[in-house]
Write a protein that holds these residues in place. Structure first.
Motif, short mmCIF file in Angstrom:
data_model
loop_
_atom_site.label_atom_id
_atom_site.label_comp_id
_atom_site.label_asym_id
_atom_site.label_seq_id
_atom_site.Cartn_x
_atom_site.Cartn_y
_atom_site.Cartn_z
N ALA A 56 0.83 -1.20 0.00
CA ALA A 56 0.00 0.00 0.00
C ALA A 56 0.87 1.26 0.00
CB ALA A 56 -0.93 0.00 1.21
N LEU A 57 1.96 1.24 0.78
CA LEU A 57 2.85 2.40 0.83
C LEU A 57 3.59 2.58 -0.50
CD1 LEU A 57 4.30 1.99 4.43
CD2 LEU A 57 2.62 3.68 3.63
N ARG A 58 3.98 1.50 -1.12
CA ARG A 58 4.64 1.56 -2.44
C ARG A 58 3.67 2.14 -3.47
NH1 ARG A 58 7.96 2.69 -6.10
NH2 ARG A 58 8.28 1.23 -7.76
N LEU A 59 2.43 1.70 -3.45
CA LEU A 59 1.41 2.21 -4.37
C LEU A 59 1.19 3.70 -4.15
CD1 LEU A 59 -0.68 1.72 -6.56
CD2 LEU A 59 -2.25 0.91 -4.80
N ALA A 60 1.09 4.12 -2.90
CA ALA A 60 0.92 5.54 -2.59
C ALA A 60 2.11 6.35 -3.11
CB ALA A 60 0.76 5.73 -1.09
#
Length: 68
Positions: A56-60
Motif C-alpha cells: 500500500a505504501l509503495r502504491l501511494a
C-alpha cells in the motif's frame, strides 16, 4: 504535422484489469487479488483486493510521483 491518437481507457472490466496489472507490474507492484468482481457483473466492477502495508505504501509513493 504529426498527430497522435490518445489511447482510450477500456470500459470492459477485464480489459481494464489487464491494463492496470501491466502498469502496476511496471511499477514493481503486485496486487494478488486484482481481478474482475464476479459478484456483481452488471456493475462492471474491479476488485483490487487486500494488500500488505508495504505494498500500500509503495502504491501511494508511485501515485504521488505520478501526480507531481
Amino acid at each position: 504535422m504529426v498527430t497522435t491518437k490518445k489511447k482510450q481507457a477500456p470500459t470492459d472490466a477485464g480489459a481494464a484489469v489487464e491494463v492496470l496489472r501491466d502498469a502496476l507490474t511496471a511499477a514493481g507492484i503486485v496486487l494478488p487479488s486484482l481481478g474482475v468482481d464476479v459478484a456483481s457483473p452488471s456493475l462492471n466492477l474491479i476488485a483490487l483486493g487486500r494488500v500488505r502495508p508495504e505494498v500500500a505504501l509503495r502504491l501511494a509513493d508511485v501515485l504521488r510521483k505520478g501526480c507531481a
